[in-house]
Design an enzyme around this catalytic site. Structure first.
Site, PDB file in Angstrom:
ATOM      1  N   ALA A   8       6.150  11.211  -6.905  1.00 50.07           N
ATOM      2  CA  ALA A   8       5.133  11.758  -5.748  1.00 50.07           C
ATOM      3  C   ALA A   8       3.967  11.541  -6.128  1.00 50.07           C
ATOM      4  CB  ALA A   8       6.097  13.308  -5.928  1.00 50.07           C
ATOM      5  N   GLY A   9       3.907  10.502  -6.635  1.00 49.96           N
ATOM      6  CA  GLY A   9       2.311  10.657  -5.896  1.00 49.96           C
ATOM      7  C   GLY A   9       1.865  10.579  -4.541  1.00 49.96           C
ATOM      8  N   GLY A  12       4.531   8.960  -2.308  1.00 51.38           N
ATOM      9  CA  GLY A  12       6.154   9.317  -1.917  1.00 51.38           C
ATOM     10  C   GLY A  12       5.990  10.855  -1.241  1.00 51.38           C
ATOM     11  N   LYS A 187      -0.627  -7.405   3.985  1.00 53.60           N
ATOM     12  CA  LYS A 187      -0.741  -6.420   3.357  1.00 53.60           C
ATOM     13  C   LYS A 187      -1.197  -6.482   2.416  1.00 53.60           C
ATOM     14  CE  LYS A 187      -1.364  -1.631   1.661  1.00 53.60           C
ATOM     15  NZ  LYS A 187       0.242  -1.209   1.267  1.00 53.60           N
ATOM     16  N   GLU A 270      -4.513  -1.108 -10.348  1.00 53.79           N
ATOM     17  CA  GLU A 270      -3.463  -1.857 -10.110  1.00 53.79           C
ATOM     18  C   GLU A 270      -4.103  -3.017 -10.048  1.00 53.79           C
ATOM     19  OE1 GLU A 270      -0.039   0.179  -7.554  1.00 53.79           O
ATOM     20  OE2 GLU A 270      -1.353   0.050  -6.378  1.00 53.79           O
TER      21      GLU A 270
END
Length: 307
Positions: A8-9, A12, A187, A270
């Protein structure tokens, strides 16, 4: 349809919130710290597409407790993939759910397919600029948001049809793509350039467009990534490459990538999942990607947060 959002970042919480908003049965699988935050603060979204708030949020923190789920939306950062794969395996074994990953890059697809089976992993990705503030509320800063998905196995047709049926209801663009792998590669090409350059120069996107030398670097990244896509059997036309390049110029001057936002906050980034993944593909196909390799070298010290 019963939906579990794993992570739930910003991404999400945003998509999960939009699905909650239209009455879908949505729960969240999160770590204890985030669970406490959601319990205390609720789920809040601040967005040009409309604000939303829910104080009633269903939360899981243990995969053993998850039952009766049709779809898992996997919305974690790439550097959390190793940690969550065993949890995803347990949930899928208990529920038979399909998994829709919204991670950047491509390496995670094979990893997930090996872990839970090719028939369980739907193709997909998110296009949104959003972050969590100190209270854990979603701050959506781009003008719109798009979530794309598509079938990679015939067993996924029904669940994708159900998800597509929500597109006229939710306050986001929910798009089913016929060639989802090609869209995912577009993407990946874009985000490798956008995140890499904004993070390396530690400036927002306006400086890509306004600085000729910087824009040239971004275009080189796009060319190198397009070459890697071709090596993987995904071929982009010149027009498609030009469209990806022009996307870099379409943001507001102050807009920036999530990687740059994380870098500024001193959080992990990332770089290994995106640029490192590109380097591993280059090694696999015995080709050189010097600009990506340079960005990787510049950003690698920040992989686990501010050194």
């Amino acid at each position: 349809m019963n939906i579990l959002v794993l992570g739930a970042g910003a991404i999400g919480a945003y998509l999960g919130g939009r699905l909650l908003e239209v009455g879908q049965n949505v729960s969240f699988f999160v770590r204890e710290k985030r669970a406490a935050q959601l319990t205390n603060e609720g789920l809040k979204i601040y967005s040009p597409e409309g604000n939303f708030e829910s104080r009633e949020v269903s939360i899981y923190t243990s995969p053993d407790n998850v039952r009766n789920i049709d779809l898992v939306i996997l919305a974690v950062k790439g550097y959390h993939l190793n940690q969550v794969i065993p949890q995803v395996q347990t949930i899928v074994q208990q529920t038979g759910a399909f998994v829709l990953p919204l991670l950047n890059g491509m390496e995670h697809m094979e990893r997930l397919q090996q872990a839970i089976g090719k028939e369980r992993v739907i193709g997909g990705f998110a296009s949104i600029i959003a972050t969590l503030n100190e209270q854990g509320h979603v701050e959506h800063t781009s003008g719109s948001s798009t979530f794309k998905f598509g079938i990679l196995h015939e067993q996924q047709i029904e669940i994708c049809e159900q998800l597509e049926g929500l597109r006229t209801l939710v306050k986001t663009k929910l798009v089913r793509e016929e060639n989802i792998l090609k869209s995912m590669w577009k993407k990946y090409i874009f985000i490798t350039a956008f995140s890499g350059v904004t993070s390396a120069m530690q400036l927002p996107s306006g400086f890509i467009a306004s600085t000729k030398a910087t824009f040239a670097v971004a275009k080189r990244v796009i060319r190198e990534m397009t070459m890697l896509a071709g090596q993987e059997g995904i071929f982009l036309t010149d027009q498609e490459v030009e469209t990806v390049t022009k996307t870099l110029l379409g943001f507001k001057k102050e807009a920036t990538s999530s990687m740059h936002q994380d870098l500024r906050k001193g959080l992990p980034i990332e770089v290994e999942h995106l640029h490192g993944g590109a380097l591993r593909l280059a090694g696999k196909h015995h080709v050189d990607v010097p600009v990506i390799e340079t960005l990787y070298g510049i950003l690698k010290p920040y992989e686990n947060g501010r050194p």
